[in-house]
Design a protein around this motif. Structure first.
Motif, PDB file in Angstrom:
ATOM      1  N   GLU A  32       0.809  -1.218   0.000  1.00 15.83           N
ATOM      2  CA  GLU A  32       0.000   0.000   0.000  1.00 15.83           C
ATOM      3  C   GLU A  32       0.839   1.264   0.000  1.00 15.83           C
ATOM      4  N   LYS A  79       0.477   4.158  -2.765  1.00 15.79           N
ATOM      5  CA  LYS A  79       0.141   5.538  -2.376  1.00 15.79           C
ATOM      6  C   LYS A  79       1.185   6.523  -2.872  1.00 15.79           C
ATOM      7  N   LEU A  87       0.722   6.996  -6.597  1.00 13.19           N
ATOM      8  CA  LEU A  87      -0.491   7.736  -6.926  1.00 13.19           C
ATOM      9  C   LEU A  87      -0.385   9.207  -6.520  1.00 13.19           C
ATOM     10  N   LEU A  88       0.213   9.478  -5.367  1.00 14.34           N
ATOM     11  CA  LEU A  88       0.407  10.871  -4.937  1.00 14.34           C
ATOM     12  C   LEU A  88       1.304  11.620  -5.922  1.00 14.34           C
ATOM     13  N   ALA A 136      -2.936  12.129  -7.572  1.00 10.47           N
ATOM     14  CA  ALA A 136      -4.196  11.578  -7.063  1.00 10.47           C
ATOM     15  C   ALA A 136      -4.464  12.114  -5.661  1.00 10.47           C
ATOM     16  N   GLU A 167      -9.359   9.177  -4.630  1.00  8.72           N
ATOM     17  CA  GLU A 167      -8.891   8.326  -5.732  1.00  8.72           C
ATOM     18  C   GLU A 167      -7.976   7.217  -5.225  1.00  8.72           C
ATOM     19  N   ILE A 168      -7.205   7.520  -4.207  1.00  5.87           N
ATOM     20  CA  ILE A 168      -6.286   6.521  -3.655  1.00  5.87           C
ATOM     21  C   ILE A 168      -7.073   5.397  -2.979  1.00  5.87           C
ATOM     22  N   THR A 185      -9.393   6.072   3.298  1.00 11.57           N
ATOM     23  CA  THR A 185      -8.380   7.102   3.498  1.00 11.57           C
ATOM     24  C   THR A 185      -8.959   8.241   4.319  1.00 11.57           C
TER      25      THR A 185
END
Length: 196
Positions: free
Chosen positions: A32, A36, A39-40, A44, A48-49, A75
């Protein structure tokens, strides 16, 4: 068994158990933190995450399986910033001080996959306002909760003493616990996994 929960979360298992849903739990084995971070970097946001992680968990466990696999993630969003679980009681203390007197959002995503492909999803957002509790209350709370405070991104269990942290809660109770349930139950009924 035709229903699998791709999660090790005790709260998610408790939600399904409480609803009388029979399932098998499997750990998805998703990194994860790496997801994350990626995606960050792509811009995102917390919502969205949560969705991407729920989908990834469901797909990972459902690959090559005819079962319905439930993936879920949650989240914490404070002013658009993503927060992860606290790693120590001291970090939980700082997190709760940060949230005190403010409103944050919990984005809870649930994705159902079959044979490696998502077939259904839902993202539910709840808004929670913490009261401006005293430092003395905070210390008493942490003494009571201890390591349990590290089990959720907000450092609280709404189904436990964490309920006392709040002055206002808007949203779906089950989503706050980490598994939006009503839409999921409707989907399972439509597919004959639960009685109509």
């Amino acid at each position: 068994m035709s229903l699998i929960l791709a999660s090790k979360s005790a709260a998610r298992r408790a939600v399904l158990d409480g609803a009388g849903v029979r399932y098998e739990a499997r750990v998805a084995g998703v990194d994860e933190d790496a997801v994350k971070t990626s995606l960050l970097a792509e811009g995102a946001g917390p919502r969205e995450i949560a969705d991407a992680l729920a989908e990834l968990k469901a797909i990972r466990v459902s690959a090559g399986r005819p079962d319905f696999v439930i993936g879920s993630d949650q989240t914490l969003d404070l002013d658009g910033q993503l927060y992860d679980k606290a790693e120590s009681v001291e970090a939980a203390r700082e997190r709760l001080r940060l949230l005190r007197g403010r409103t944050h959002k919990l984005h809870s995503a649930v994705v159902v996959a079959k044979e490696g492909a998502p077939i259904w999803r839902e993202i539910v957002t709840a808004s929670l306002t913490m009261r401006d509790f005293s430092d003395a209350f905070l210390e008493e709370y942490l003494a009571q909760e201890g390591e349990h405070a590290l089990g959720s991104v907000g450092c609280y269990r709404l189904e436990g003493p964490g309920a006392q942290l709040f002055s206002k809660i808007e949203g779906d109770y089950f989503a706050i616990l980490g598994l939006p349930l009503m839409g999921l139950l409707a989907l399972l009924r439509r597919h004959g996994e639960l009685a109509e």
